[in-house]
Design a protein around this motif. Sequence first.
Motif, PDB file in Angstrom:
ATOM      1  N   SER A   1       0.838  -1.209   0.000  1.00 26.31           N
ATOM      2  CA  SER A   1       0.000   0.000   0.000  1.00 26.31           C
ATOM      3  C   SER A   1       0.869   1.254   0.000  1.00 26.31           C
ATOM      4  O   SER A   1       0.553   2.247  -0.670  1.00 26.31           O
ATOM      5  N   SER A   2       1.968   1.210   0.743  1.00 26.68           N
ATOM      6  CA  SER A   2       2.891   2.346   0.777  1.00 26.68           C
ATOM      7  C   SER A   2       3.531   2.576  -0.589  1.00 26.68           C
ATOM      8  O   SER A   2       3.662   3.725  -1.042  1.00 26.68           O
TER       9      SER A   2
ATOM     10  N   GLY B   1      -4.062   4.420  -0.975  1.00 23.90           N
ATOM     11  CA  GLY B   1      -2.881   3.649  -0.613  1.00 23.90           C
ATOM     12  C   GLY B   1      -2.391   3.973   0.786  1.00 23.90           C
ATOM     13  O   GLY B   1      -2.061   3.071   1.572  1.00 23.90           O
TER      14      GLY B   1
ATOM     15  N   ALA C   1      -4.789   2.636   3.382  1.00 25.38           N
ATOM     16  CA  ALA C   1      -4.759   1.166   3.421  1.00 25.38           C
ATOM     17  C   ALA C   1      -3.648   0.647   4.341  1.00 25.38           C
ATOM     18  O   ALA C   1      -3.772  -0.446   4.900  1.00 25.38           O
TER      19      ALA C   1
END
Length: 316
Positions: A53-54, A215, A218
């Motif tokens: 996500s990162s 993102g 998340a």
Amino acid sequence: MKLKDYVWPVIGLAAVGISVWLLYKELRSISLDDVIDSIYAIPPHRWLLAALSSLIAYAALAGYDRIALLHLRRKISWLFIALCSFTTYALSHNIGASVLSGAVVRYRAYSSQGMSGPEIALLIAFCSFTFMLGILTLSAFVLLIEPEILQRFSAELPLSVSYVLGFGSLAIVLLYVFGSWLHFKPLRIRQFTLEYPRLSVVAQQLVVGPLELIGAAAIIYFTLPAEGNPGFLIVLGIFLISFSAALISHAPGGLGVLELVFLTGLPDMNHADVLAALIIFRLFYLLIPFALSLLVVLYFERSQLLIRWYKKDGET
């Protein structure tokens, strides 16, 4: 330095101080061991999803710069754009006063590519607007689907407030798209030329802006436990509020502000679990990128120094 140079740092530090004090009142019953246990309880696949996500968030951030350059009709290599964007946001997210700190990095980088001051200023403004467009788009989506989210922060607020804000945000986004479709004429202010983005550019903004925020949110969602988890849309909505509050406060890294908003918005969850998720968020979204960005800055400045040295040596 003038007095105005101290304003934003003082505001940021004051925001951190107030937030930390309020957090202390909220968390004084929680021990460090509780938070560590919550971190160890996160399954390995959740760590992996948070890391992915990162990566998605920072890839989308690179898209901010790419879309701005597309609007300006400037061609620069994708690798340079990605490194510049990564460094800009990694530093500005941690330092605070993101518009100012990010402007310094972008000016230093893009001026080496032959871009003028007005062009870089427009690029910075365009990137900021893409971010705001993402905030408005996702806010409209969350508020209209989960209108009770604002009651997590104030039980007295009627659902009509969420609908008004949601439809208002949606109207702004639609007006922006409609303006692009109408092809308004460019507006010239001194050496600046403000040209309405093409519809193809706006379409990319509407994808990239929300994708970065999704993102980032998340990371927190995947590291929260299933017990008491209200679902991704609620976590995303709380993230939008907390991240916006952190930016407005100019607190370095949103320290204290982010945590306070999340703890308020997730009252039914174990506070230690929420703090653990926010620590992972800071690790993946702030601290690791910050450390890597310092290496990028050192490499860039070294390369620029060598270029100047070779030019000087060639002239002599």
